[in-house]
Structure formats: C-alpha cells, structure tokens
Design a protein around this motif. Structure first.
Motif, PDB file in Angstrom:
ATOM      1  N   GLU A 280       0.980  -1.308   0.034  1.00  0.00           N
ATOM      2  CA  GLU A 280       0.345   0.027   0.575  1.00  0.00           C
ATOM      3  C   GLU A 280       0.968   1.778  -0.075  1.00  0.00           C
ATOM      4  OE1 GLU A 280      -3.288  -0.764  -0.113  1.00  0.00           O
ATOM      5  OE2 GLU A 280      -2.628  -2.875  -0.278  1.00  0.00           O
ATOM      6  N   SER A 281       0.520   1.657  -1.063  1.00  0.00           N
ATOM      7  CA  SER A 281       1.762   3.979  -0.914  1.00  0.00           C
ATOM      8  C   SER A 281       0.977   4.550   0.194  1.00  0.00           C
ATOM      9  CB  SER A 281       1.672   3.640  -2.418  1.00  0.00           C
ATOM     10  OG  SER A 281       0.565   4.166  -3.838  1.00  0.00           O
ATOM     11  N   PHE A 282      -0.918   4.751   0.031  1.00  0.00           N
ATOM     12  CA  PHE A 282      -1.123   5.272   0.669  1.00  0.00           C
ATOM     13  C   PHE A 282      -2.257   4.990   1.192  1.00  0.00           C
ATOM     14  CE2 PHE A 282      -4.672   8.890   0.635  1.00  0.00           C
ATOM     15  CZ  PHE A 282      -3.764   9.605   1.078  1.00  0.00           C
ATOM     16  N   GLY A 283      -3.473   4.583   1.561  1.00  0.00           N
ATOM     17  CA  GLY A 283      -4.562   4.322   1.977  1.00  0.00           C
ATOM     18  C   GLY A 283      -5.506   4.800   1.943  1.00  0.00           C
ATOM     19  N   MET A 284      -6.315   5.284   0.474  1.00  0.00           N
ATOM     20  CA  MET A 284      -7.508   5.873   0.432  1.00  0.00           C
ATOM     21  C   MET A 284      -8.561   5.519   0.928  1.00  0.00           C
ATOM     22  SD  MET A 284      -8.055   9.190  -1.882  1.00  0.00           S
ATOM     23  CE  MET A 284      -9.418   9.191  -1.319  1.00  0.00           C
TER      24      MET A 284
END
Length: 386
Positions: A280-284
């Motif tokens: 995961e690069s962010f976690g929208m």
C-alpha cells in the motif's frame, strides 16, 4: 486559470486514478477555475460536462494488470486537437509513464506540464524497450507530484528528479452525514454486539481478509450480536464458504458498490478494518472511512501509519496478527468513549485531505510550473501540429 487534465484510463471502468481526476477537477471548478478533462471513453458514455472523450479504450496487459487505455495515431490527433482548442495555462497529466493519453499529451504539450505519479512503479516493460521516449517524457515535465512518500521515493531514486508529495484527496462532504444502510449498524453493547466492515477484493492476499476472518471467527461465539459487512468484487458463495456454517448468517456481502453506496457502507459499521499485509502506497479507503466518521482499525503499515497520524486517528495492530486484531476489536467495541476519541481525532486529520485543501496545494504547483516556463513554448518535433 485554464487547466487541462489528462487521465490515461477509461472513464467507462471505475478506478482510483479516474476518481482522483474527477474529484480534483470538481474541486478546481469549485475554486473558480476553468477545467477540461481528456480521457478515454466510449462515445455514448454519460460523462460529466467537463470531460471530453478521446474515444474508446482498448484493454492492454500492463504492470501486472489490465489497463483500458488509448494510444496510436488517432488518439494522438485527438490529444493535439484538444490541447490546441483548450489553450491551457497548464497541462496536468496523470501517470504519464502509462502508454496512453497522458504520455501523448506530454509529447504534444507546448507549455508547462505537471505530472502526478500515483504508483511506485519504476519502469514498465513497454518503456524499458523505449528508453529514448522515457527520457523525452521526463525532460518535458515541468513539475512532478507524488501522491505518497513511496511514490516520491521512486521519483528521487529512479526517475532523476524529485516530486512534491501531495496526497490523494477525499470529498469529505460526500461521506459525512450520508445515511447508513437499512438495519445497520445495530447495537454495540459491551460484550455482546458490534459491526465490522471490510472493503476490497477478499481473494487478494495483500488485502489481508483471512486475518480479519480469523479474528471474527474467534470473536463471534463470545459476541452473539457481532456482524461483518463486506463490499467489493468476488463471488458470494466463495466468501460465505470461508466461514463456519453457523456464522454465515452474520456475514453480509454487498458485492461491488457505487461511490454513494460505499459511503453508506462505511457509515454502517462501528469499526472499519483494514488488515492489509503490504503493497500500500497511501490508504485511500482509510481517509474515506475517517470522512464517514467511522473508527478505523488498520495494519501497522507505513502508509497507514502516515494517514492515521501514528495511531492518533485510528488504532494500529501488528501486521498479519489475527490474535492482536481480535484483542483490538474487543477493546474498541466495548469502549464507546475510546471510539469517540479516535473519531474526533480522525475528523481533524481528514480535514487536511479534503479536496479543496488538496486542490489549493496542487494550484501552488501549477503556479510554480508556469513561473518556471516563463511563458516559453516548447517546439520539439513531437509538439508540432502536423
């Protein structure tokens, strides 16, 4: 300001980049700017008034998945025509390394270009075979935006340049205040009930659904009112088959949901659980759950820790540990005060991700790109009108 935004992926198929582009466009329009979005779409598709179709997309295996993109001479002509008619002050392309409209727009651009990188991909197989094109692309981008620290790290270490880190935005107003689904979330009396939520592809290992399933199966016999609400792609029978027969009536599967129903789903649970194991690069989805006023429980991944302000806006548990997740769920389900405290902190944190706030940061990058080009027009061969 006249702003042209290019999306590489088809608007006929929902996706994270498409949603990002639409939300950004609407936020910029709300701030008083002129915005036109170019994207692949069937000619008979129902599109927002600010979106211009560049024609039907074709599926292409790309970066381990299948992307619906538009490329080739016809697409190039349409991109050039849209740029010429738009006379934009700045061109904002998304995922320009994808062989689609964004790449073509960079090559056809005649003014400042801002590029947003959503993923942490360093190279595609297509571009590995076209290093000259890659170099041209990077040289023609005036300013870069990365939506996460990991995406920015790729820019610094592999793309010969930096990027301004501006996270994905969330339309807080679309999630706050929407009604829950009928008969949800139900009671959450200490020691008896509560509702848990999960959204995503439950068959994808990195989404970590088995970890949540194991915690739910262990908790359910001791909490007769405990329920689980699941949304996302997949087969219902396959999902229910993962649970003991006596617990299946306490699991509800919604399948794929619309954006509006996603908001209602998030409003329908006491705890939203993100048991992801990595990648995961962010976690929208975490920002969306916070915007819905839902308490978040998430794996202690770096991306999730950043979104949740180190655990101030949601509870983190050791990644992959179903036993620890069970203990965390029990504690929060039995403590309404603690849930309320996390939700209040989440309200403060998610305000920084609200699209009007994020859009103003993007506008600052636009202004810097315009100043850097100082009105100069590129006249490389690719930018010719041919």
């Amino acid at each position: 300001m006249r702003i042209g935004i290019v999306c590489p992926y088809s608007f006929d198929v929902p996706g994270g980049v498409q949603n990002h582009v639409m939300d950004l466009a609407e936020a910029l329009l709300g701030l008083g700017h002129e915005v036109s979005v170019l994207a692949p779409a069937d000619e008979d598709s129902t599109l927002p008034p600010y979106v211009v179709s560049a024609g039907r997309a074709v599926p292409l295996p790309y970066n381990g998945s299948v992307a619906r993109i538009a490329f080739g001479p016809v697409s190039t002509a349409r991109v050039r025509r849209w740029i010429n008619r738009g006379d934009f002050d700045v061109l904002h392309v998304h995922e320009p390394l994808t062989p689609s409209l964004s790449m073509l727009a960079v090559l056809c651009a005649r003014g400042p270009v801002v590029a947003t990188f959503h993923t942490a991909m360093t190279r595609s197989r297509v571009l590995s075979a076209a290093q000259g094109v890659l170099q041209i692309l990077l040289e023609r981008i005036t300013a870069r935006i990365a939506v996460s620290a990991l995406a920015r790290k790729v820019q610094v270490e592999h793309m010969d340049g930096g990027a301004v880190e501006i996270p994905n935005g969330v339309a807080v107003a679309k999630f706050a205040g929407v009604p829950p689904l009928p008969d949800w979330p139900g009671e959450c009396a200490p020691g008896s009930g509560g509702t848990l939520g999960f959204l995503g592809r439950f068959t994808e290992p990195r989404k970590g659904f088995p970890i949540l399933r194991d915690a739910f199966v262990a908790l359910a016999p001791h909490r007769p009112g405990l329920r689980l609400l699941v949304a996302g792609p997949g087969d219902a029978d396959e999902l229910y088959g993962r649970f003991p027969a006596d617990l299946r009536d306490r699991v509800t599967f919604l399948g794929l949901v619309s954006e509006s129903d996603k908001a209602r789903m998030l409003r329908s649970v006491h705890l939203y659980v993100a048991p992801n194991t990595g990648g995961e690069s962010f976690g929208m989805i975490l920002t969306e759950a916070l915007a819905a006023g839902t308490t978040v429980v998430a794996s202690d991944l770096d991306a999730f820790r950043r979104v949740l302000d180190g655990g101030r806006a949601g509870r983190l548990f050791p990644t992959g540990d179903a036993v620890a997740l069970r203990a965390t769920l029990t504690e929060l389900l039995d403590d309404a005060g603690q849930r309320a405290g996390l939700t209040a902190s989440g309200d403060q944190v998610v305000a920084n991700f609200d699209w009007p706030v994020v859009a103003r940061r993007v506008l600052e990058v636009y202004a810097a790109a315009i100043e850097a080009t100082d009105g100069r027009v590129m006249d490389q061969e690719w930018a010719g009108l041919g």
